[in-house]
Design a protein around this motif. Structure first.
Motif, PDB file in Angstrom:
ATOM      1  N   LEU A   1      22.065  66.469   7.843  1.00 18.81           N
ATOM      2  CA  LEU A   1      21.980  65.283   8.790  1.00 18.81           C
ATOM      3  C   LEU A   1      20.390  65.092   8.889  1.00 18.81           C
ATOM      4  CD1 LEU A   1      24.847  66.080  11.132  1.00 18.81           C
ATOM      5  CD2 LEU A   1      25.032  64.331   9.438  1.00 18.81           C
ATOM      6  N   LEU A   2      20.040  63.875   8.846  1.00 19.82           N
ATOM      7  CA  LEU A   2      18.801  63.261   9.153  1.00 19.82           C
ATOM      8  C   LEU A   2      18.872  61.896   9.971  1.00 19.82           C
ATOM      9  CD1 LEU A   2      15.662  63.506   8.853  1.00 19.82           C
ATOM     10  CD2 LEU A   2      15.943  62.281   6.677  1.00 19.82           C
ATOM     11  N   GLY A   3      18.525  61.834  11.153  1.00 19.81           N
ATOM     12  CA  GLY A   3      18.611  60.864  11.955  1.00 19.81           C
ATOM     13  C   GLY A   3      17.223  60.429  12.426  1.00 19.81           C
ATOM     14  N   ALA A   4      17.113  59.110  12.537  1.00 18.37           N
ATOM     15  CA  ALA A   4      15.785  58.391  12.980  1.00 18.37           C
ATOM     16  C   ALA A   4      16.072  57.833  14.314  1.00 18.37           C
ATOM     17  CB  ALA A   4      15.459  57.212  11.974  1.00 18.37           C
ATOM     18  N   SER A   5      15.159  57.999  15.109  1.00 12.76           N
ATOM     19  CA  SER A   5      14.997  57.791  16.527  1.00 12.76           C
ATOM     20  C   SER A   5      16.302  58.026  17.175  1.00 12.76           C
ATOM     21  CB  SER A   5      14.986  56.181  16.600  1.00 12.76           C
ATOM     22  OG  SER A   5      14.510  55.541  17.795  1.00 12.76           O
TER      23      SER A   5
ATOM     24  N   GLU B   1      16.317  50.603   7.677  1.00 15.78           N
ATOM     25  CA  GLU B   1      15.127  51.569   8.148  1.00 15.78           C
ATOM     26  C   GLU B   1      14.854  52.892   7.075  1.00 15.78           C
ATOM     27  OE1 GLU B   1      14.793  53.853  12.252  1.00 15.78           O
ATOM     28  OE2 GLU B   1      16.671  53.325  11.794  1.00 15.78           O
ATOM     29  N   PHE B   2      15.960  53.053   6.072  1.00 14.57           N
ATOM     30  CA  PHE B   2      15.529  54.143   5.107  1.00 14.57           C
ATOM     31  C   PHE B   2      15.192  53.674   3.802  1.00 14.57           C
ATOM     32  CE2 PHE B   2      18.909  55.666   8.090  1.00 14.57           C
ATOM     33  CZ  PHE B   2      18.115  56.888   8.798  1.00 14.57           C
ATOM     34  N   ARG B   3      14.691  52.414   3.647  1.00 12.64           N
ATOM     35  CA  ARG B   3      14.287  51.824   2.345  1.00 12.64           C
ATOM     36  C   ARG B   3      13.166  52.537   1.484  1.00 12.64           C
ATOM     37  NH1 ARG B   3      12.315  48.596   6.484  1.00 12.64           N
ATOM     38  NH2 ARG B   3      10.381  47.510   6.161  1.00 12.64           N
ATOM     39  N   TYR B   4      12.166  53.173   2.460  1.00  6.70           N
ATOM     40  CA  TYR B   4      11.160  54.062   1.831  1.00  6.70           C
ATOM     41  C   TYR B   4      11.799  55.278   1.507  1.00  6.70           C
ATOM     42  CZ  TYR B   4       8.581  49.859   3.432  1.00  6.70           C
ATOM     43  OH  TYR B   4       8.175  48.533   3.717  1.00  6.70           O
ATOM     44  N   LEU B   5      12.746  55.868   2.198  1.00 14.40           N
ATOM     45  CA  LEU B   5      13.227  57.313   2.009  1.00 14.40           C
ATOM     46  C   LEU B   5      14.238  57.617   0.922  1.00 14.40           C
ATOM     47  CD1 LEU B   5      12.665  60.032   3.408  1.00 14.40           C
ATOM     48  CD2 LEU B   5      14.371  59.346   5.153  1.00 14.40           C
ATOM     49  N   THR B   6      15.144  56.669   0.556  1.00 16.04           N
ATOM     50  CA  THR B   6      16.243  57.113  -0.275  1.00 16.04           C
ATOM     51  C   THR B   6      15.547  57.425  -1.672  1.00 16.04           C
ATOM     52  OG1 THR B   6      16.453  54.724  -0.773  1.00 16.04           O
ATOM     53  CG2 THR B   6      17.892  55.657   0.894  1.00 16.04           C
TER      54      THR B   6
END
Length: 323
Positions: free
Chosen positions: A293-297, A228-233
């Motif tokens: 902390l960064l949480g998605a959905s 889910e974080f592949r574009y963000l890291t």
């Protein structure tokens, strides 16, 4: 489209909710076409066809939408309703051909209804004509994600060399960001007080030029994974931020059995296990260093709960709806 071109990846992500969302997205694009004709006045919908909707159309659709005028004229007959449906499909097909992903997906949903698992088990997704049709209307970006750089020519992608614990399906990934992410994943036992050691999949990434800022701890959403974080890291690393993230028991390669068995036996509550797991991961990776902390959905809810329970761990919590 994923359920057809790549059943292994599309199976879990394709659902009735997603279908509704995609259709809504495509409809949104259709309804927000630039206005060419402004109706002089809103006309009432015909009670013969819509007995419960005798109020003016303006109460249902904004006046500036040309669809309000078009719909009123088309609904003069049942044939007009059918024509409107065909026209919508053709418009979605046109948008899909121009690379509109939501429209392309909506068109596939129209033709590929039913449960994705049942379609896969019955072999319906192996239909050659169906695949050719799917490829003909699928935007290039999706073809690249599911079939690799040679997707336009139908060239098969090479399988990735990955550890056995990541399974065979992960070896078929081709999207560059997904490949990078899955190759960065690690697996190690992390002791969760209520259940004991749990084989946990995680990311631990260090920037080349560290900034004077807290590390970022990412928390994925329900039924998701670190992908889910592949574009963000990479942008976070480019900003000089250390990135830590693990797959909690709702998805990914982390073992689920210890958690589901404890919950089924009434020995623990889901949120307590999630919180314990996050804390154990934070302690193992960062000691006493506070994180952002960064949480998605649903991961946003996990982040807020974790920050409220363990203020000594969190520098700041944040929640995002889309990554």
């Amino acid at each position: 489209v994923g359920a057809v071109l790549h059943p292994a990846l599309g199976r879990r992500s394709t659902s009735a909710a997603m279908a509704a969302s995609l259709l809504a997205s495509a409809s949104f694009a259709f309804l927000h076409t630039p206005t060419l004709i402004r109706p002089a006045a809103a006309q009432p919908l015909r009670p013969a066809l819509f007995p419960r909707l005798a109020q003016p159309a303006a109460l249902l659709l904004p006046e500036q939408l040309p669809s309000a005028l078009v719909a009123d004229s088309l609904l003069d007959s049942v044939g007009g309703v059918a024509a409107a449906g065909v026209g919508a499909v053709l418009l979605i097909a046109l948008l899909a051909g121009k690379g509109n992903m939501a429209s392309g997906a909506a068109l596939m949903v129209l033709f590929l209804g039913g449960d994705p698992d049942e379609r896969d088990a019955s072999g319906a997704n192996e239909n050659k004509l169906l695949k050719e049709f799917a490829l003909s209307i699928t935007p290039s970006a999706w073809k690249k994600a599911y079939q690799g750089e040679g997707a336009e020519d139908g060239e098969p992608a090479a399988l990735l060399d990955l550890p056995a614990w990541q399974g065979e399906e992960a070896r078929e990934l081709t999207e560059p960001e997904a490949v990078t992410c899955v190759q960065q994943m690690q697996l190690a036992p992390i002791t969760v007080p209520s259940v004991g050691p749990v084989e946990t999949c995680y990311l631990s990434l260090t920037p080349e030029a560290p900034a004077e800022a807290p590390p970022v701890m990412l928390i994925h959403g329900f039924d998701s994974s670190l992908l889910e974080f592949r574009y963000l890291t990479q942008p976070l690393l480019d900003a000089g931020l250390r990135v830590e993230a693990m797959e909690w028991w709702s998805g990914g390669f982390t073992a689920r059995a210890p958690f589901t068995e404890a919950i089924s036996a009434g020995k623990a509550e889901p949120w307590d296990l999630i919180r314990e797991h996050q804390f154990a991961f934070w302690k193992r990776q960062l000691g006493d260093t506070k994180v952002t902390l960064l949480g998605a959905s649903l991961g946003g809810a996990v982040a807020l709960d974790f920050a409220a329970t363990h203020p000594e761990c969190a520098d700041a919590p944040a929640s995002v709806e889309r990554v």
